[in-house]
Design a protein around this motif. Structure first.
Motif, PDB file in Angstrom:
ATOM      1  N   GLU A   1       0.785  -1.175   0.019  1.00  0.00           N
ATOM      2  CA  GLU A   1       0.045  -0.055   0.093  1.00  0.00           C
ATOM      3  C   GLU A   1       0.645   1.270   0.068  1.00  0.00           C
ATOM      4  N   LEU A   2       2.045   1.064   0.855  1.00  0.00           N
ATOM      5  CA  LEU A   2       2.830   2.428   0.947  1.00  0.00           C
ATOM      6  C   LEU A   2       3.613   2.535  -0.332  1.00  0.00           C
ATOM      7  N   ILE A   3       4.025   1.542  -1.041  1.00  0.00           N
ATOM      8  CA  ILE A   3       4.812   1.712  -2.223  1.00  0.00           C
ATOM      9  C   ILE A   3       3.558   2.063  -3.517  1.00  0.00           C
ATOM     10  N   ARG A   4       2.563   1.784  -3.453  1.00  0.00           N
ATOM     11  CA  ARG A   4       1.596   2.037  -4.303  1.00  0.00           C
ATOM     12  C   ARG A   4       1.359   3.428  -4.194  1.00  0.00           C
ATOM     13  N   ALA A   5       1.107   4.102  -2.924  1.00  0.00           N
ATOM     14  CA  ALA A   5       1.010   5.314  -2.547  1.00  0.00           C
ATOM     15  C   ALA A   5       2.121   6.271  -3.068  1.00  0.00           C
ATOM     16  N   ALA A   6       3.179   5.816  -2.790  1.00  0.00           N
ATOM     17  CA  ALA A   6       4.393   6.408  -3.125  1.00  0.00           C
ATOM     18  C   ALA A   6       4.450   6.674  -4.788  1.00  0.00           C
ATOM     19  N   ARG A   7       4.161   5.726  -5.549  1.00  0.00           N
ATOM     20  CA  ARG A   7       4.088   5.662  -7.069  1.00  0.00           C
ATOM     21  C   ARG A   7       3.169   6.597  -7.276  1.00  0.00           C
ATOM     22  N   ASN A   8       2.015   6.352  -6.905  1.00  0.00           N
ATOM     23  CA  ASN A   8       0.809   7.380  -7.301  1.00  0.00           C
ATOM     24  C   ASN A   8       0.865   8.791  -7.124  1.00  0.00           C
ATOM     25  N   SER A   9       1.562   8.980  -6.020  1.00  0.00           N
ATOM     26  CA  SER A   9       1.515  10.485  -5.066  1.00  0.00           C
ATOM     27  C   SER A   9       2.499  11.021  -5.960  1.00  0.00           C
ATOM     28  N   ARG A  10       3.281  10.528  -6.425  1.00  0.00           N
ATOM     29  CA  ARG A  10       4.292  11.488  -7.240  1.00  0.00           C
ATOM     30  C   ARG A  10       3.628  12.585  -8.241  1.00  0.00           C
ATOM     31  N   GLU A  11       2.843  11.915  -9.028  1.00  0.00           N
ATOM     32  CA  GLU A  11       1.988  13.002  -9.979  1.00  0.00           C
ATOM     33  C   GLU A  11       1.044  13.565  -9.491  1.00  0.00           C
ATOM     34  N   GLN A  12       0.740  13.312  -8.151  1.00  0.00           N
ATOM     35  CA  GLN A  12      -0.554  14.139  -7.369  1.00  0.00           C
ATOM     36  C   GLN A  12       0.196  15.162  -6.613  1.00  0.00           C
ATOM     37  N   GLY A  13       1.650  15.241  -6.520  1.00  0.00           N
ATOM     38  CA  GLY A  13       2.288  16.191  -5.651  1.00  0.00           C
ATOM     39  C   GLY A  13       2.401  15.960  -4.251  1.00  0.00           C
ATOM     40  N   TRP A  14       2.343  14.868  -3.810  1.00  0.00           N
ATOM     41  CA  TRP A  14       2.725  14.652  -2.278  1.00  0.00           C
ATOM     42  C   TRP A  14       3.352  13.357  -2.030  1.00  0.00           C
ATOM     43  N   SER A  15       3.811  13.070  -0.897  1.00  0.00           N
ATOM     44  CA  SER A  15       4.637  11.776  -0.569  1.00  0.00           C
ATOM     45  C   SER A  15       3.879  11.021   0.821  1.00  0.00           C
ATOM     46  N   PRO A  16       3.731   9.933   0.610  1.00  0.00           N
ATOM     47  CA  PRO A  16       3.337   9.057   1.934  1.00  0.00           C
ATOM     48  C   PRO A  16       4.436   9.008   3.058  1.00  0.00           C
ATOM     49  N   ILE A  17       5.303   9.371   2.662  1.00  0.00           N
ATOM     50  CA  ILE A  17       6.608   9.625   3.771  1.00  0.00           C
ATOM     51  C   ILE A  17       6.665  11.141   4.067  1.00  0.00           C
ATOM     52  N   TRP A  18       6.725  11.331   5.269  1.00  0.00           N
ATOM     53  CA  TRP A  18       6.783  12.797   5.630  1.00  0.00           C
ATOM     54  C   TRP A  18       8.217  12.914   6.418  1.00  0.00           C
ATOM     55  N   ASN A  19       9.017  13.837   5.762  1.00  0.00           N
ATOM     56  CA  ASN A  19      10.321  14.026   6.282  1.00  0.00           C
ATOM     57  C   ASN A  19      10.561  15.665   5.863  1.00  0.00           C
ATOM     58  N   SER A  20      11.871  16.072   6.040  1.00  0.00           N
ATOM     59  CA  SER A  20      12.335  17.472   5.936  1.00  0.00           C
ATOM     60  C   SER A  20      12.562  17.582   4.468  1.00  0.00           C
ATOM     61  N   GLY A  21      12.496  16.520   3.693  1.00  0.00           N
ATOM     62  CA  GLY A  21      12.698  16.691   2.210  1.00  0.00           C
ATOM     63  C   GLY A  21      11.912  17.494   1.175  1.00  0.00           C
ATOM     64  N   SER A  22      12.181  17.788   0.234  1.00  0.00           N
ATOM     65  CA  SER A  22      11.457  18.467  -0.891  1.00  0.00           C
ATOM     66  C   SER A  22      10.319  17.730  -1.265  1.00  0.00           C
ATOM     67  N   ARG A  23      10.255  16.445  -1.158  1.00  0.00           N
ATOM     68  CA  ARG A  23       9.019  15.802  -1.553  1.00  0.00           C
ATOM     69  C   ARG A  23       7.634  16.034  -0.328  1.00  0.00           C
ATOM     70  N   SER A  24       8.430  16.375   0.712  1.00  0.00           N
ATOM     71  CA  SER A  24       7.042  16.508   1.616  1.00  0.00           C
ATOM     72  C   SER A  24       6.748  18.264   1.734  1.00  0.00           C
ATOM     73  N   GLU A  25       7.309  18.730   0.538  1.00  0.00           N
ATOM     74  CA  GLU A  25       6.891  20.088   0.478  1.00  0.00           C
ATOM     75  C   GLU A  25       5.556  20.352  -0.139  1.00  0.00           C
ATOM     76  N   HIS A  26       4.410  19.957   0.565  1.00  0.00           N
ATOM     77  CA  HIS A  26       3.047  20.148   0.369  1.00  0.00           C
ATOM     78  C   HIS A  26       1.975  20.026   1.594  1.00  0.00           C
ATOM     79  N   ALA A  27       0.934  20.625   1.332  1.00  0.00           N
ATOM     80  CA  ALA A  27       0.086  20.854   2.548  1.00  0.00           C
ATOM     81  C   ALA A  27      -0.206  19.568   3.041  1.00  0.00           C
ATOM     82  N   PRO A  28      -0.756  19.426   4.209  1.00  0.00           N
ATOM     83  CA  PRO A  28      -1.207  18.116   5.119  1.00  0.00           C
ATOM     84  C   PRO A  28      -2.092  17.535   4.013  1.00  0.00           C
ATOM     85  N   THR A  29      -1.716  16.057   3.868  1.00  0.00           N
ATOM     86  CA  THR A  29      -2.718  15.340   3.036  1.00  0.00           C
ATOM     87  C   THR A  29      -3.725  14.888   3.900  1.00  0.00           C
ATOM     88  N   PRO A  30      -4.851  14.858   3.640  1.00  0.00           N
ATOM     89  CA  PRO A  30      -6.004  14.144   4.505  1.00  0.00           C
ATOM     90  C   PRO A  30      -5.763  12.640   4.528  1.00  0.00           C
TER      91      PRO A  30
END
Lengths: 590, 297
Positions: B206-235
């Motif tokens: 599930e996490l890997i799928r989310a990681a793959r899909n989320s890339r286009e949607q502009g968010w990341s299922p892993i929340w850290n200090s990196g640039s991929r987490s540079e998005h508003a909190p995902t519901p």
């Protein structure tokens, strides 16, 4: 000495020397100073006689009634006929007889060196001498029972580190094994070691040593001390609690004692203090003034509570830590390198003082230090403010007994072109980066010079010798710090005070959060800060690395320390290719 | 993509989270000097087996002593933080030694992921770290409520660590994870599911799928200090796990944060670390409305 009324006393030819009947042998005793003063009894070690104390005794005699005697078998004292006569029980009985004779009404302060210290440990834990010994100063000697107990624990633990410690100590005690061999050691003394001995001691201790007439006798008979006691006590140690206050004077270069052994007494002594000295095994010979001063201070502290803060700090509560008893002051201790340095010293037992312009941050650092079992204090001080720093220095001197190490670390960052840097910018930067170091150096170095020891650490930067158009003001301030340190080091050479400069490279601290980029607006400044922070994080050089280097520089004789590959490379370039460095300075990094 | 579970679903998540805490508290209470990390982890697993847990996000972890601060081999961050030293080892618990129990059971498709710290006897350092974790719980919630980008909240956490003098040890987790997504899995009524290298295959998928899909949607299922987490909190649900280290002691909490389209709240305030803060009188201030308003502002 007045005409003796005690039948045990036999007057001797020398005015201050006389004999006391010990436990079956006659002991040669000597005294100095006024008999009505507080009595200090000095017990010598192996292969010495009471004359090892001559210099210490003369110095103490200015205020005290000082007594030294030849241990049985040594000097002019009588010797027992059998080896059993050298057992510690008899030595303690001898000491008791001397104490009863020289100070029948009042307890004495006892001092022992080497075997004198070994037997005195037994004396202070012997019920026969309850209430007769007010304090005990131990130099280079431990209770055989305490050591035996520790060895047994170490062997039983089967932990490699503890077995290793034990092996190291046994290696240092090689001579004890040799002493057990029949004939070997006494033979050496008889074959001329006695005549060589003063030269050997001189070589070991680096100073002139008085020649003793009884050297051969001291060397040969003293071996019986080892043979009668060492194996017996180490193999079957008895518990020995010590209620008497004890101060250990520890020569840190002692070739016969490893640090493992120095931690041993803490488990047995309720009230224990410790002072270190950079000296070899025969401190009473090599540093008589220091030894006398420490004995005097301890007597004053025990009898009258004088210099309580100094002793509070030297008090030993648990296993010994490397900087135990020292006072370390760190400026800019509220974050980054300063905080880490403070904690590193705290971890090693030092009492630490956190100084920061941000009082809350300083208090937090002190709190963390307390969590590491250190005593810690915090002060909110602007290091560039002369009056505030003077107040701080006075308090450190008066309330804390002076600093052993001062780390002038506080600093702020500033980037941007020289021609964009305003007068106010310069004043703000120099106020902290340069004036802070000037005040911290001048106010703390003076009392250190008076005491004859101390370390001033000034934190400069790799930029101190790396020109760059990007950070001209900052680099200039740090170059000044480096030069100030170099000059001060020269001025303080041979005073016992060391000056260390530390030049870190790109260290990931909070400095990037507050760095001022001159000639830019707030938004641009914020953007550049984030960029700088990202660069610093990528470099990933931690404040811990600098803190470790600072502690290392305090422990070892270092003058200028560079931390990080970039700082080292630039240092090298500044020496071999200054023109190349000058070209690189044109790159705009900001 | 991001989906906020319904109130009924949240109840199920809350139940599993309470089960996970009950497991940690039960096992922690029975830990005795001499027990190894592996034994402690096995006891947790036995507890779950008896309670009908059918899957996991990861099998139980246990860390003792300086491993709580991720010191030594366990702190090696190369290979993206995937590090065999992470797994429970042969370290034996001693009196005064801190420990962390971390478990993530799934029941009928609902997953929890919790962290629990403790010590046999006392450890002043651990107490201090656990007290200070309160500020992180408030900071993270306030940041999400203010709709700050997640990376920025993570950097705020880093700054708070620096201010308090701690190391953010969650940076030694795979991908420097401050938090990760937890999704509802399909309930297939099986009593057991596969795990690979101690990670539950379905949750990981599930996490890997989310990681793959989320890339286009502009968010990341892993929340850290990196640039991929540079998005508003995902519901949706986030398992948040700030982990602090100071010298040889580490402490963390981990629990589920519910993020809605315009708000956020912790799934459950009746968790051991909150109860502990209440007992120690630290929670009171946080309870007052003004403090909450102050944090949210």
């Amino acid at each position: 000495m007045n005409a003796p009324t005690d039948p045990a006393i036999v007057p001797t030819a020398s005015g201050d020397a006389f004999a006391v009947r010990g436990d079956g042998v006659e002991l040669a005793v000597q005294q100095w100073g006024c008999e009505h003063a507080t009595t200090i009894v000095l017990v010598h070690g192996y292969p010495d006689s009471r004359h090892v104390w001559d210099a210490v005794a003369t110095s103490l005699a200015r205020r005290f009634h000082v007594v030294a005697y030849d241990v049985r078998g040594c000097g002019e004292s009588g010797a027992p006929e059998h080896r059993d006569g050298y057992a510690l029980g008899h030595l303690v009985a001898d000491l008791a007889a001397v104490i009863d004779h020289v100070s029948p009404d009042r307890p004495v302060h006892l001092v022992g060196h080497d075997w004198g210290s070994i037997q005195s440990w037994d004396a202070v834990s012997d019920p026969r001498l309850d209430g007769r010994i007010a304090s005990y100063t131990s130099i280079s000697g431990l209770s055989l029972d305490h050591v035996g107990d520790r060895l047994r624990q170490n062997l039983r633990s089967m932990q490699p580190s503890k077995l290793m410690q034990t092996a190291r100590q046994l290696q240092r005690s090689w001579y004890m094994g040799m002493f057990q061999l029949p004939g070997a050691a006494p033979g050496l003394w008889r074959l001329g070691l006695d005549r060589l001995w003063p030269q050997i001691l001189e070589r070991l201790e680096g100073g002139a040593v008085p020649v003793s007439a009884s050297q051969r006798r001291d060397g040969v008979n003293g071996i019986e001390l080892y043979r009668a006691n060492v194996f017996r006590h180490l193999s079957r140690p008895q518990p020995r609690r010590v209620g008497t206050p004890v101060q250990m004077l520890v020569p840190t270069q002692d070739p016969f004692v490893t640090p493992m052994l120095l931690d041993v007494p803490a488990a047995w002594v309720d009230r224990l203090w410790r002072f270190d000295l950079d000296a070899g095994h025969w401190a009473p010979l090599s540093h008589p003034e220091w030894v006398a001063t420490r004995i005097e201070a301890f007597v004053d502290y025990i009898d009258q509570g004088i210099a309580a803060t100094r002793f509070e700090r030297a008090r030993v509560h648990g296993p010994r830590r490397r900087h135990g008893g020292k006072l370390v002051v760190v400026t800019g201790a509220g974050s980054g390198i300063g905080r880490e340095t403070l904690l590193n010293f705290a971890e090693q037992g030092a009492t630490v003082v956190a100084v920061d312009i941000n009082g809350e941050a300083a208090e937090r650092s002190a709190e963390l230090a307390r969590l590491l079992d250190a005593t810690a204090f915090a002060f909110a001080v602007d290091v560039g403010d002369a009056a505030a720093m003077e107040t701080l220095a006075r308090r450190i001197e008066e309330d804390f007994g002076g600093a052993d190490v001062v780390v002038n670390n506080a600093g702020i960052g500033m980037a941007g072109a020289f021609l964009d840097t305003t007068v106010e910018d310069w004043e703000k930067l120099l106020h902290v980066n340069l004036w802070g170091v000037i005040h911290g150096s001048r106010l703390f170095a003076a009392p250190m010079r008076e005491r004859g020891h101390g370390v001033i650490v000034n934190v400069a930067s790799g930029l101190a010798y790396t020109p760059t158009r990007s950070l001209p003001a900052y680099a200039t301030s740090k170059a000044a710090v480096l030069m100030l340190s170099d000059c001060l080091r020269a001025e303080l050479a041979d005073t016992g005070v060391r000056v260390v400069s530390v030049c870190p490279g790109i260290v990931d601290t909070g400095i990037t959060d507050a760095v001022r980029f001159v000639g830019t607006d707030e938004a641009e400044q914020q953007r550049r800060r984030e960029r700088a922070k990202a660069l610093y994080q990528r470099r990933n050089l931690k404040p811990q690395a600098v803190a470790r280097a600072i502690v290392d520089a305090v422990e070892n004789p270092r003058e200028t320390v560079t931390v990080g590959a970039e700082a080292k490379t630039a240092r090298l370039l500044s020496r071999v290719a200054p023109r190349a460095l000058q070209r690189l300075a044109r790159l705009d990094l900001a | 993509m991001s989906h906020v579970p319904s109130p009924a679903e949240l109840d199920r998540f809350r139940e599993v989270q309470r089960l996970a805490y009950r497991c940690a508290e039960t096992v922690a209470a029975e830990l005795e000097p001499g027990v190894t990390e592996r034994e402690a982890a096995a006891r947790m697993q036995a507890f779950f087996d008896a309670e009908g847990v059918d899957d996991c996000f990861h099998r139980p972890f246990a860390w003792f002593g300086d491993r709580t601060a991720f010191r030594g081999l366990i702190g090696v961050r190369q290979l993206g933080g995937f590090n065999p030293a992470f797994y429970p080892g042969l370290r034996r618990l001693q009196r005064g030694m801190p420990f962390i129990l971390d478990c993530a059971p799934s029941v009928r498709g609902y997953t929890a992921d919790i962290g629990y710290c403790g010590v046999i006897g006392e450890n002043a350092l651990l107490d201090r770290l656990m007290d200070d974790l309160l500020e992180y719980r408030e900071l993270i919630l306030a940041g999400v409520r203010a709709r700050k980008p997640l990376a920025q909240i993570s950097r705020d956490v880093d700054r708070l660590c620096a201010r308090q003098g701690y190391e953010p040890r969650h940076k030694a987790y795979p991908f420097e994870t401050l938090a990760h997504r937890v999704e509802v899995l399909e309930d297939d009524h099986k009593a057991e599911h596969l795990s690979v290298a101690r990670f539950g295959l379905r949750n990981l998928g599930e996490l890997i799928r989310a990681a793959r899909n989320s890339r286009e949607q502009g968010w990341s299922p892993i929340w850290n200090s990196g640039s991929r987490s540079e998005h508003a909190p995902t519901p949706g649900l986030w398992a948040v796990e700030p982990h602090l280290g100071f010298r040889h002691v580490g402490a963390k909490f981990e629990e589920l944060l519910v993020v809605t389209d315009d708000d956020a709240y912790w799934l459950d305030d009746d968790v051991p670390h909150v109860r502990r803060w209440r007992q120690r009188g630290l929670w009171a201030a946080a309870d007052t409305p003004s403090a909450i308003a102050g944090v949210a502002a």
